[in-house]
Write an enzyme that holds these catalytic residues in place. Structure first.
Site, short mmCIF file in Angstrom:
data_model
loop_
_atom_site.label_atom_id
_atom_site.label_comp_id
_atom_site.label_asym_id
_atom_site.label_seq_id
_atom_site.Cartn_x
_atom_site.Cartn_y
_atom_site.Cartn_z
N LEU A 101 1.25 -1.31 0.30
CA LEU A 101 -0.20 0.09 -0.29
C LEU A 101 1.28 1.12 0.35
O LEU A 101 1.60 1.25 0.92
CB LEU A 101 -0.79 0.14 1.39
N ASP A 102 0.41 2.32 -0.50
CA ASP A 102 1.24 3.43 -0.74
C ASP A 102 1.26 4.18 0.69
O ASP A 102 0.66 3.49 1.57
CB ASP A 102 0.59 3.96 -1.06
N TYR A 103 2.59 5.11 0.68
CA TYR A 103 2.51 5.56 2.16
C TYR A 103 1.46 6.12 2.70
O TYR A 103 1.34 6.22 4.27
CB TYR A 103 4.01 6.53 1.96
N THR A 105 -1.46 5.51 1.83
CA THR A 105 -2.52 5.00 2.30
C THR A 105 -3.38 3.71 3.23
O THR A 105 -1.72 3.63 4.18
CB THR A 105 -2.70 3.46 0.29
N ARG A 190 -5.22 5.85 -7.46
CA ARG A 190 -4.78 7.26 -7.61
C ARG A 190 -5.29 7.77 -9.37
O ARG A 190 -5.41 8.69 -9.66
CB ARG A 190 -3.52 7.51 -7.02
#
Ligand code: URA
Length: 236
Positions: A101-103, A105, A190
């Site tokens: 997961l993104d930073y 998210t 995104r």
């Protein structure tokens, strides 16, 4: 399954590292040192790797509600990362997050040392649905893009056009929607949102297959129940 493969799948190391460990006598199966990497081990065997129990029977599975501003990594010198939430008693169990997961998210990360399951969940081959709750800025979506998304759109925001797998969009009130993906291209949600001229405000993964973010405090680990583990394995 071959012993070297089983150990590599369990996250002990690469195939060549574990082969080396086996030949050097670092691995026991049911109490006996086994030096043959091709030895046929059973999922239920009691296996140790340099003294630590690894048998498939001892695979561990946790759900983790990743907070914002946490890297999906087990170690990082500069940022807070998932590894910082692994309690001391679980260190050395070769746990790692399934996918990324993104930073910024938040939400559901499965954490396990079952390398084979991890691989299958992230592989686009098995079409495991991952649901993301999105809140976004911009005019509210309407139904007209659903059909396009269900056919698979092409993103042109990078050097080369990227064709996405079909995904679904569920529109909610208050500039929220749920996007369900079966693959995990970089920043995919995104980029889908910005493809339509909106910007993500918050992004949260709420499920992977049948597994939901239930009964887990942000930043803490919860062991999966037997039923949840069986449901995960039943997806393949
Ligand atoms: N899609 C994204 O854009 N970010 C995530 O963290 C996961 C899916």
């Amino acid at each position: 399954m071959r012993l070297d493969r089983l150990l590599a799948n369990s996250g002990c190391g690469t195939r060549s590292t574990v082969k080396d460990a086996i030949v050097k006598g670092g691995v026991t199966v049911n109490g006996a040192v086994i030096r043959d990497p091709a030895f046929k081990a059973e999922e239920t065997d009691d296996i140790t790797y340099f003294g630590e129990s690894i048998g498939a029977g001892s695979f561990l599975y946790f759900v983790f509600d990743k907070p914002d501003e946490v890297l999906t990594a087990m170690e990082d010198k500069r940022h807070k990362c998932v590894g910082d939430y692994i309690t001391d008693d679980l260190k050395g169990k070769h746990l790692s997050p399934v996918g990324r997961l993104d930073y910024h998210t938040t939400g559901l990360l499965l954490i396990t040392n079952d390398g084979e399951l991890s691989h299958k969940i992230t592989s686009p081959r098995y079409l495991i649905p991952k649901r993301y709750l999105v809140s976004y800025e911009g005019s509210p979506f309407d139904d007209d893009i659903k059909e396009e998304l269900s056919r698979g759109i092409t993103l042109t925001d990078m050097d080369k056009p990227v064709k996405l797998a079909p995904c679904t969009l569920e529109i909610r009130e208050n500039n929220e929607c749920i996007i369900t993906l079966t693959e995990g291209k970089t920043h995919e949600v995104r980029r889908i949102i910005s493809h339509y001229g909106r910007t993500v405000s918050t992004l949260r993964r709420i499920s992977i297959g049948h597994l939901e973010l239930e009964a887990v405090e942000p930043g803490s680990l919860r062991k999966l129940t037997k039923e949840e583990i069986l449901q995960l394995k039943d997806m393949f």
